[in-house]
Design a protein around this motif. Sequence first.
Motif, PDB file in Angstrom:
ATOM      1  N   ASN A  27       0.848  -1.185   0.000  1.00  0.00           N
ATOM      2  CA  ASN A  27       0.000   0.000   0.000  1.00  0.00           C
ATOM      3  C   ASN A  27       0.885   1.236   0.000  1.00  0.00           C
ATOM      4  O   ASN A  27       1.629   1.476   0.931  1.00  0.00           O
TER       5      ASN A  27
ATOM      6  N   SER B  74      -5.629   6.304  -1.707  1.00  0.00           N
ATOM      7  CA  SER B  74      -6.994   5.793  -1.567  1.00  0.00           C
ATOM      8  C   SER B  74      -7.960   6.839  -2.118  1.00  0.00           C
ATOM      9  O   SER B  74      -7.635   8.019  -2.194  1.00  0.00           O
ATOM     10  N   ALA B  75      -9.094   6.356  -2.515  1.00  0.00           N
ATOM     11  CA  ALA B  75     -10.147   7.237  -3.013  1.00  0.00           C
ATOM     12  C   ALA B  75     -11.438   6.843  -2.320  1.00  0.00           C
ATOM     13  O   ALA B  75     -11.814   5.672  -2.324  1.00  0.00           O
ATOM     14  N   ASP B  76     -12.072   7.793  -1.715  1.00  0.00           N
ATOM     15  CA  ASP B  76     -13.297   7.547  -0.961  1.00  0.00           C
ATOM     16  C   ASP B  76     -14.496   8.012  -1.780  1.00  0.00           C
ATOM     17  O   ASP B  76     -14.673   9.223  -1.971  1.00  0.00           O
TER      18      ASP B  76
ATOM     19  N   ASP C  29     -15.018  -1.624  -7.162  1.00  0.00           N
ATOM     20  CA  ASP C  29     -14.928  -2.336  -5.889  1.00  0.00           C
ATOM     21  C   ASP C  29     -15.868  -3.538  -5.876  1.00  0.00           C
ATOM     22  O   ASP C  29     -15.493  -4.625  -5.413  1.00  0.00           O
TER      23      ASP C  29
END
Length: 105
Positions: A2, A6-8, A91
């Motif tokens: 990692n 990240s993408a929220d 996702d």
Amino acid sequence: MNAGFSADPHALEAGSSRLAQHAEQYRAVPRQLATLGLGESWGADGLIAPFALAVAQCVQAGVRALSVHGAVLDDTGRGLGDTAATLRDADATARGAVPGHGAAT
């Protein structure tokens, strides 16, 4: 591994909503100025005519700039919303491809 990226999707949708609100505020300005009659000729003649024309042209240029900014904000907000939807789909597809997480084996 990692790398901290990240993408929220929730944050992207919230940003999309905020940009849509800002875009509407930018688009409202030309409508408000139109109701005030700004950017139109004052009907002046003589010595003040060049000044009145310059002011009207400046207001019109500002209105055009606000309209363009509003359109860019709107497009960017839609892009954030589309990105959030794409992330959710990706996702879901990834979860479905992992055995034991919804994929048919």
